[in-house]
Design a protein around this motif. Structure first.
Motif, PDB file in Angstrom:
ATOM      1  N   VAL A 250       1.622  -2.416 -15.235  1.00 10.48           N
ATOM      2  CA  VAL A 250       2.343  -1.188 -14.923  1.00 10.48           C
ATOM      3  C   VAL A 250       1.611   0.044 -15.444  1.00 10.48           C
ATOM      4  O   VAL A 250       1.457   1.043 -14.738  1.00 10.48           O
ATOM      5  CB  VAL A 250       3.777  -1.243 -15.498  1.00 10.48           C
TER       6      VAL A 250
ATOM      7  N   LYS B 220       0.817  -1.217   0.000  1.00 12.72           N
ATOM      8  CA  LYS B 220       0.000   0.000   0.000  1.00 12.72           C
ATOM      9  C   LYS B 220       0.854   1.272   0.000  1.00 12.72           C
ATOM     10  O   LYS B 220       0.613   2.190  -0.783  1.00 12.72           O
ATOM     11  CB  LYS B 220      -0.918   0.008   1.230  1.00 12.72           C
TER      12      LYS B 220
ATOM     13  N   HIS C 125      -1.803   0.991 -13.914  1.00 10.80           N
ATOM     14  CA  HIS C 125      -1.557   1.646 -12.631  1.00 10.80           C
ATOM     15  C   HIS C 125      -1.102   3.090 -12.828  1.00 10.80           C
ATOM     16  O   HIS C 125      -1.622   4.009 -12.184  1.00 10.80           O
ATOM     17  CB  HIS C 125      -0.512   0.864 -11.858  1.00 10.80           C
TER      18      HIS C 125
ATOM     19  N   ASN D  82      -2.483  -1.644  -6.642  1.00 11.87           N
ATOM     20  CA  ASN D  82      -1.438  -0.620  -6.564  1.00 11.87           C
ATOM     21  C   ASN D  82      -0.246  -0.972  -7.455  1.00 11.87           C
ATOM     22  O   ASN D  82       0.900  -0.718  -7.098  1.00 11.87           O
ATOM     23  CB  ASN D  82      -1.005  -0.448  -5.102  1.00 11.87           C
TER      24      ASN D  82
END
Lengths: 187, 187
Positions: free
Chosen positions: B164, B20, B167, B99
Motif C-alpha cells: 500500500v 489500471k 504505491h 498499481n
DNA sequence: TTTTATATAGACAGACTGGTCTGTTTTTTA
DNA sequence: TAAAAAACAGACCAGTCTGTCTATATAAAA
C-alpha cells in the motif's frame, strides 16, 4: 481556517458522509439536504465536488493530528509515548464510526488522473511521518539522524497496516501485533 | 476453471481495466468494446457488474498465489524463502503496471452494504495468510503453533503495508524497510 | 432606507451508468 | 445436413450524477 459558518457546516457534513459511505456513494444532493443548505450555496463555496473532497481530507487530517499529538503527550516520556500511537488506534477502532483510513480509501476511489488529491494525501502522510519522527527524536535516545528516520518509517508502516487491516478483517489483532512489533523495534 | 474462452477474455480484459483504472471508472461498455464482445454475451456470462468484479478478484488472487508460491520455492530453505516475499514485491513494484493492492482498492470503491465482495477479499487475504503460515512452519524452527500464527500475522502486516505504502508514496522505501523489520523478526 | 451580498428552493441540462431486449449471424453438436 | 446453442450489433430504458441557472428571500452594510 473556517472562512464561514456555512462553509464549516458543509465540510463537517460532507466529511461525515464521505467517511461513512464513501466519496462516490455520496452525492452533492445528499450533502446539501443533510446539511440543510442550497445547492447554489455549496457551489458558491466550492467550485467542484473534488474541492469538497480536499476540504474533507484536510478537515480529517487536522483533527487527527491534533488528537494524536494530545494523546501521546499525555503519556510518560519514553517508549510509552510511541506505543501510545497504537493505543490511540485501539480506541479509534472501538469507535462505532471507525471505517478505516479515509485517505487511502478516498484516493482509491478517485480516477487515476486526479493527481491533485493524490498529492494532498501524500503531503498529509508525510506530515504524519514527521510527527512520528518528532516522537522518536524526543523519546528515544538515538544519535544518528538517519536511524531516527528509519525507525520512524518502520513505526509508520506498522501503524498504517494496523489501520487498514483491522478495518479489513474487522478485528483488532492487527493493532495488537503491530504494537508488539513496534515495541520490539524501539526497545 | 475457465468455463469458456469468451468468459476468460472478458475476465482478463476487465481485470486489466479494473486494476489500471479502477472499478468505478471502468464501465461495462468499455469492457465489451475492449474485449470485442457483445453486451448480451457479457450478461450471459455474468449476471451483473459486481459478478465480474468477483471474477476479477479471483483471477488476480489465483495468479498472485501461484506466482508467489513458485517464487519463494526457488529460494534456499530457511529465512530466505520468507524474505523472498519482499523481493517478489520489489519486482512487482518495478513493473510498469504496478498499481497497488487490487483488493484493498476495489473494496474501497464499492458501497458499504456490498458485503459479498468484502467477504471474498477477506477470504483471499486469509488464504495469503495461510500461505505465510506454511512458509513459517516450513522454514523457521518454531514449536508452538501459536507462535507460528503470530509470526505469520506480523509478516503479513509488513507485506501489506509495503504494498500500500510503496504505491502511495511511489517509492520503494516501504518495501526495503518492511523487509528489514521482517528479517529482525525471524532471525 | 437603499444597496449589496449571500442565502433559499428547485428546475434543468447533459453526460453517463448498468442492464434489457430484439433480431441476426456464427459456431457447435447431433 | 438439421437443430440447438451461443455469439453478434446496437437501440433503448430508467436512473444516477455533477453542475448551472432562475427567481426569490433575508440579512448586513452604507
Amino acid at each position: 481556517m473556517g472562512r464561514s459558518k456555512v462553509r464549516d457546516r458543509i465540510v463537517e457534513t460532507a466529511s461525515k458522509l464521505f467517511y461513512k459511505n464513501g466519496y462516490n456513494s455520496t452525492g452533492v444532493n445528499e450533502i446539501i439536504s443533510e446539511s440543510g443548505i442550497a445547492k447554489a450555496t455549496l457551489y458558491n463555496h466550492f467550485k467542484s465536488k473534488d474541492d469538497i473532497c480536499i476540504a474533507f481530507l484536510d478537515f480529517k487530517h487536522a483533527a487527527f493530528m491534533e488528537d494524536i499529538e494530545a494523546f501521546t503527550k499525555d503519556r510518560n516520556e519514553g517508549v510509552d509515548q510511541i506505543l501510545a500511537l497504537f493505543d490511540y488506534l485501539q480506541l479509534f477502532f472501538q469507535d462505532s464510526e471507525f471505517n478505516g483510513c479515509w485517505g487511502i480509501k478516498t484516493v482509491a476511489e478517485i480516477p487515476q488522473n486526479n493527481q491533485k488529491i493524490r498529492t494532498v494525501l501524500q503531503g498529509q502522510k508525510r506530515e504524519f511521518l514527521d510527527l512520528i519522527i518528532a516522537l522518536v527524536t524526543k523519546n528515544l535516545k538515538i544519535d544518528h539522524q538517519e536511524e531516527i528516520k528509519t525507525t520512524a518509517r518502520r513505526i509508520y508502516l506498522l501503524y498504517e497496516s494496523a489501520v487498514v487491516e483491522s478495518h479489513l478483517h474487522q478485528n483488532d489483532w492487527p493493532i495488537k501485533e503491530a504494537k508488539e512489533v513496534c515495541s520490539q523495534i524501539i526497545i
